[in-house]
Scaffold this motif. Structure first.
Motif, PDB file in Angstrom:
ATOM      1  N   ALA B  48     -34.923 -32.985 -27.911  1.00  0.00           N
ATOM      2  CA  ALA B  48     -36.019 -33.120 -28.877  1.00  0.00           C
ATOM      3  C   ALA B  48     -35.469 -33.068 -30.292  1.00  0.00           C
ATOM      4  O   ALA B  48     -35.835 -33.873 -31.146  1.00  0.00           O
ATOM      5  CB  ALA B  48     -37.035 -32.009 -28.661  1.00  0.00           C
ATOM      6  N   GLY B  51     -33.780 -36.118 -31.115  1.00  0.00           N
ATOM      7  CA  GLY B  51     -34.715 -37.213 -31.317  1.00  0.00           C
ATOM      8  C   GLY B  51     -35.319 -37.267 -32.704  1.00  0.00           C
ATOM      9  O   GLY B  51     -35.834 -38.304 -33.120  1.00  0.00           O
ATOM     10  N   ILE B  52     -35.287 -36.143 -33.422  1.00  0.00           N
ATOM     11  CA  ILE B  52     -35.869 -36.170 -34.760  1.00  0.00           C
ATOM     12  C   ILE B  52     -34.803 -36.250 -35.839  1.00  0.00           C
ATOM     13  O   ILE B  52     -35.106 -36.160 -37.028  1.00  0.00           O
ATOM     14  CB  ILE B  52     -36.783 -34.945 -35.017  1.00  0.00           C
ATOM     15  CG1 ILE B  52     -35.998 -33.647 -34.926  1.00  0.00           C
ATOM     16  CG2 ILE B  52     -37.939 -34.941 -34.062  1.00  0.00           C
ATOM     17  CD1 ILE B  52     -36.864 -32.434 -35.247  1.00  0.00           C
ATOM     18  N   ARG B  59     -29.835 -39.956 -32.642  1.00  0.00           N
ATOM     19  CA  ARG B  59     -31.106 -40.262 -31.967  1.00  0.00           C
ATOM     20  C   ARG B  59     -30.889 -41.124 -30.732  1.00  0.00           C
ATOM     21  O   ARG B  59     -31.536 -40.926 -29.705  1.00  0.00           O
ATOM     22  CB  ARG B  59     -32.041 -41.027 -32.921  1.00  0.00           C
ATOM     23  CG  ARG B  59     -32.821 -40.162 -33.861  1.00  0.00           C
ATOM     24  CD  ARG B  59     -34.045 -40.891 -34.377  1.00  0.00           C
ATOM     25  NE  ARG B  59     -33.785 -42.251 -34.787  1.00  0.00           N
ATOM     26  CZ  ARG B  59     -33.422 -42.642 -36.009  1.00  0.00           C
ATOM     27  NH1 ARG B  59     -33.266 -41.724 -36.947  1.00  0.00           N
ATOM     28  NH2 ARG B  59     -33.217 -43.902 -36.278  1.00  0.00           N
ATOM     29  N   ALA B 114     -38.564 -33.111 -23.318  1.00  0.00           N
ATOM     30  CA  ALA B 114     -38.035 -33.481 -24.635  1.00  0.00           C
ATOM     31  C   ALA B 114     -39.109 -34.168 -25.464  1.00  0.00           C
ATOM     32  O   ALA B 114     -39.296 -33.862 -26.643  1.00  0.00           O
ATOM     33  CB  ALA B 114     -36.826 -34.393 -24.480  1.00  0.00           C
ATOM     34  N   GLU B 115     -39.819 -35.089 -24.846  1.00  0.00           N
ATOM     35  CA  GLU B 115     -40.865 -35.803 -25.573  1.00  0.00           C
ATOM     36  C   GLU B 115     -41.991 -34.869 -25.975  1.00  0.00           C
ATOM     37  O   GLU B 115     -42.546 -34.971 -27.070  1.00  0.00           O
ATOM     38  CB  GLU B 115     -41.420 -36.950 -24.714  1.00  0.00           C
ATOM     39  CG  GLU B 115     -40.509 -38.153 -24.647  1.00  0.00           C
ATOM     40  CD  GLU B 115     -40.374 -38.815 -26.003  1.00  0.00           C
ATOM     41  OE1 GLU B 115     -41.119 -39.752 -26.295  1.00  0.00           O
ATOM     42  OE2 GLU B 115     -39.509 -38.360 -26.779  1.00  0.00           O
ATOM     43  N   ARG B 118     -40.755 -32.669 -28.814  1.00  0.00           N
ATOM     44  CA  ARG B 118     -40.609 -33.446 -30.040  1.00  0.00           C
ATOM     45  C   ARG B 118     -41.958 -33.650 -30.700  1.00  0.00           C
ATOM     46  O   ARG B 118     -42.113 -33.456 -31.909  1.00  0.00           O
ATOM     47  CB  ARG B 118     -39.946 -34.793 -29.745  1.00  0.00           C
ATOM     48  CG  ARG B 118     -39.634 -35.580 -31.010  1.00  0.00           C
ATOM     49  CD  ARG B 118     -38.929 -36.880 -30.683  1.00  0.00           C
ATOM     50  NE  ARG B 118     -39.726 -37.749 -29.852  1.00  0.00           N
ATOM     51  CZ  ARG B 118     -40.710 -38.500 -30.281  1.00  0.00           C
ATOM     52  NH1 ARG B 118     -41.042 -38.477 -31.553  1.00  0.00           N
ATOM     53  NH2 ARG B 118     -41.375 -39.267 -29.450  1.00  0.00           N
ATOM     54  N   GLN B 122     -42.928 -32.203 -34.363  1.00  0.00           N
ATOM     55  CA  GLN B 122     -43.330 -33.103 -35.445  1.00  0.00           C
ATOM     56  C   GLN B 122     -44.754 -32.875 -35.896  1.00  0.00           C
ATOM     57  O   GLN B 122     -45.151 -33.339 -36.956  1.00  0.00           O
ATOM     58  CB  GLN B 122     -43.135 -34.563 -34.995  1.00  0.00           C
ATOM     59  CG  GLN B 122     -41.666 -34.921 -34.910  1.00  0.00           C
ATOM     60  CD  GLN B 122     -41.432 -36.356 -34.515  1.00  0.00           C
ATOM     61  OE1 GLN B 122     -42.128 -36.885 -33.651  1.00  0.00           O
ATOM     62  NE2 GLN B 122     -40.468 -36.985 -35.136  1.00  0.00           N
TER      63      GLN B 122
END
Lengths: 251, 250, 310
Positions: B48, B51-52, B59, B114-115, B118, B122
């Motif tokens: 995560a 990913g940011i 990424r 992870a999604e 994330r 966010q």
């Protein structure tokens, strides 16, 4: 202090040729500003003038596109500088308070003391309670932000910033989000701080505060400093057309 | 209709299947699910944060990983890990079949968690990070102390849903072969079903699955409600001001 | 609606058409006898099987108690390779070939009726078929509702190992080893009952079991002999270690008491084995040697049937 040694000490804050663009939009078009220790600078101007952007460059929340930002003579735009350490010297208070909602007021104030400065819990709490008392909120130490009014939250935010014992305090339109009857308490805290000799840079619409507590008034428009000087003078004798228009609109 | 009862809801067979289900099946299903979730949370958090990142080369591996392990059917991933890895000579767990199962399920739940994480991270107001950095916290410190605790709270419902999903996916581990003692709930049901020529053991297994998943579903609803309505706020007696609404737009 | 929506609907309609077309591939008339007698039977389809008369004994329908003169109606769960399965729309497999051969020698045509294995016995008893052939293991339980012919197949099991694996010369050598079996097979039951010193690992398919063997995750595979033989042919590091006669024999089922048909079938079966036709049919579908009981000249012994039903 002799004139010579006064010159040898670098100013608290110095902005030299500061430029900032967001993509193709240039928001700061060259700012030069030197702020000595203990000065209270109030920055006014229409929205979009770049006042907040300039303020946020001072603790590098925004990365300047060009130019230098010096804190006590150290250029913090230099990548070799430890920005986290430098930020301990610069306290900031936000328009939206940005208190940590999952912590009590006391924890909000002490967390950086414990985790960043690595102070033991007892000492951190002692300092924390002092700071809260100084803003009149000792009795709210165990309250959560959600239980506090806007004005109270903002005062906790000030206490939080002051707890780190910074050399400069930045205020980004800190009363704009408050109901009018709560504004006074916050301004009172800020006035006290100014009287105590803190170097402050205050972006604000509160003209009363600027006139009474400020040492220096800076008027920004279109990404540049248009006019500046002692508040009483600038308010009574605005030299530029733009400032006169602005003052006509807000006063 | 009588056939339905005889073949699916034979009380005697259901009753006789339950001991094995509880003794062996439940133990292994929980082992698989909890093991997978621990892996999924730990690595999901890493992914995560990757990913940011503002750097595309940080990424990219995260995106690729998530696309693959969310895109493949779970049964395929389990087969590839449990059968494929040993065939390729890669046998980190020797012959411990359940560990391969935990690994496979862990790889899958990492992608989903992870999604979820994330999204949670966010969703936290940017001002929080700014305030944290302003008092001198490093990025990681701010993440750890300020952002992640808040973000995590917001995604407890989807995380709980993931726990339910992984519990159900554990029923697919039988494809890599299981010995007596290693069988999870579905396999126990399937075995006894084959022995008795009846489907009631499957129904019995289903009941035990529900025993796990229904409480979790209820938990999701409670958490969801709490998040939406907020905790009950204690108003200080004699307060001169009412609690503020923070979302004041200038 | 937008053109995009129209495209999607058209795609869905096309897919639906495609699927129904695939599903209705078999031409077939439903046989009269194949109604849902006890609610559990699936939809059955009849497939015509033309068998040319080849100068066989042409027994009259009445003698054998057949449903239709000149035709033997055979029920089978036509979904079990390699014994019976659909190939190019027609039944094919070992059982099919054997049955065709027997019928041919009797001067009969064969009509196969696809039925569910679970209900095939009750349907036979109810008179839906003349006989059933479906890789059916002769068991005492089943012998009570129907009659079996002599065994026509021995479902021997075998132990497979890797060439550099353990030496397995007898069942005892399996002690302490991890043995893979296929779920739902009689091999599994045998393994659980007899290999008590081994760790039995169940796999959903034989393919998975052999993969585990070759990757070193298990020491041996215990499964049907033909399956092992097939694997040995294709895989150079798998070898046959041991053949195990589990006493499992397949038989053709006829209605309880229909001695005439049963004897007729047995007679033809014995001839087929004796003259080598059995071996020929066997080699069409299975690798390796014919199980010992059905080698040329031995003939199906009545003893074998008795052993199986004891």
């Amino acid at each position: 202090m002799t004139a010579a040694s006064a010159q040898a000490t670098p100013p608290r804050v110095a902005l030299r040729g500061l430029r900032k663009s967001f993509g193709t939009l240039e928001v700061l078009k060259g700012i030069d500003l030197v702020i000595p220790e203990g000065q209270v600078v109030c920055v006014i101007g229409p929205s979009g003038s770049g006042k907040s952007t300039m303020l946020r460059c001072i603790n590098l929340l925004e990365q300047p596109t060009a130019g230098a930002v010096e804190i006590d003579g150290i250029d913090i735009t230099d990548p070799k500088v430890n920005i986290d350490k430098m930020r301990q010297r610069v306290g900031m208070v936000f328009q939206q308070f940005n208190l940590f909602p999952h912590m009590t007021a006391l924890d909000n104030v002490t967390i950086a003391l414990r985790k960043v400065k690595r102070l033991p819990k007892r000492e951190a709490e002692r300092i924390g309670r002092e700071r809260l008392a100084a803003v009149g909120l000792a009795h709210k130490a165990d309250a959560r932000p959600a239980e506090l009014s806007g004005g109270q939250q903002q005062r906790v935010a000030i206490a939080r910033a002051l707890a780190m014992d910074p050399e400069v305090m930045l205020f980004d339109e800190v009363t704009s989000a408050l109901d009018p009857e709560l504004v006074k308490d916050v301004l009172d805290v800020m006035t006290e701080l100014a009287d105590a000799g803190m170097t402050m840079i205050v972006v604000t619409h509160e003209m009363g505060f600027a006139r009474e507590a400020g040492d220096r008034l800076v008027f920004m428009d279109g990404g540049v400093i248009v006019e500046e000087g002692p508040p009483k003078e600038v308010f009574s004798n605005p030299r530029s057309e733009r400032l006169r228009t602005f003052l006509g609109q807000v006063l | 209709m009588g056939e339905l009862q005889r073949l699916f809801f034979d009380p005697q067979i259901i009753w006789e299947t339950l001991p094995t289900l509880f003794r062996e099946g439940l133990k292994n299903t929980l082992l698989l699910a909890i093991g997978a979730l621990v892996i999924g949370f730990a690595f999901g958090m890493v992914l995560a944060l990757m990913g940011i990142s503002r750097r595309w080369w940080v990424r990219l591996p995260a995106v690729v990983y998530i696309d693959i392990f969310r895109g493949l059917p779970a049964i395929l991933t389990i087969a590839l890990v449990g059968l494929g890895m040993p065939t390729a000579g890669f046998r980190p767990f020797g012959r411990e079949r359940l560990f391969y199962g935990i690994l496979a399920l862990g790889l899958i739940s990492t992608a989903y968690i992870a999604e979820i994480l994330r999204a949670g991270i966010q969703s936290v107001d940017k001002g929080q990070m700014e305030a944290a950095r302003s008092v001198g916290m490093t990025y990681m410190m701010a993440m750890r102390l300020i952002i992640i605790p808040q973000g995590l709270r917001r995604v407890l419902p989807p995380l709980t849903n993931e726990a339910i999903a992984i519990t159900k996916d554990s029923s697919l581990v039988f494809v890599i072969g299981l010995a007596a003692g290693e069988r999870e709930l579905f396999r126990v049901g399937q075995n006894i079903g084959q022995q008795t020529g009846n489907f009631s053991p499957y129904v019995a297994a289903g009941l035990v699955y529900l025993l796990i998943t229904i409480p979790l579903t209820r938990l999701v609803n409670v958490l969801d409600k709490r998040l939406r309505e907020g905790r009950r706020v204690a108003t200080a007696p004699g307060a001169e001001e009412l609690p503020a609404s923070v979302e004041v737009q200038p | 609606m937008t053109s995009k929506t129209r495209w999607i609907l058209a795609l869905i309609a096309a897919l639906a058409l495609l699927l129904t077309a695939c599903g209705g591939g078999d031409e077939g008339d439903t046989s009269d006898g194949a109604t849902d007698a006890d609610g559990g039977a699936e939809e059955t389809e009849a497939t015509e099987e033309e068998v040319t008369e080849d100068g066989g004994d042409g027994a009259a329908a009445g003698d054998l108690g057949l449903l239709n003169e000149g035709v033997i109606t055979v029920g089978s769960d036509i979904a079990f390779e390699p014994f019976e399965f659909i190939q190019d729309g027609e039944p094919a497999g070992f059982d099919i070939d054997l049955m065709n051969e027997i019928a041919d020698r009797l001067g009969l045509e064969v009509e196969y009726v696809n039925a569910s294995f679970d209900t095939i016995f009750t349907q036979l008893a109810a008179g839906d078929f003349d006989a059933i052939i479906s890789a059916i293991t002769i068991t005492e339980e089943r012998d009570q509702t129907i009659d079996f012919t002599d065994p026509y197949f021995a479902a021997n099991q075998a132990v497979a190992v890797t060439t550099d694996g353990p030496d397995v010369a007898s069942e005892d050598d399996l002690a302490g080893l991890q043995v893979a079996v296929q779920a739902g097979t009689t091999g599994l039951d045998y393994a659980n009952e007899n290999f008590t010193e081994s760790t039995i690992v169940e796999f959903p398919t034989s393919e998975a079991a052999f993969t585990a063997l070759e990757s070193g995750q298990v020491d041996a595979v215990f499964i049907d002999l033909p399956v092992v033989s097939a694997r040995v042919e294709t895989s150079e590091n798998v070898e046959l270690a041991l053949e195990v006669d589990t006493g499992e024999l397949y038989g053709i089922g006829v209605q309880d008491g229909n001695a005439a048909l049963r004897d007729a079938l047995n007679e033809q079966l014995a001839d087929i084995i004796a003259d080598g036709t059995y071996e020929e049919i066997y080699s069409r579908w299975f690798e390796g040697d014919v199980p010992e009981q059905f080698r040329t000249g031995d003939g199906a012994s009545a003893d074998a049937t008795e052993d199986a039903t004891e």
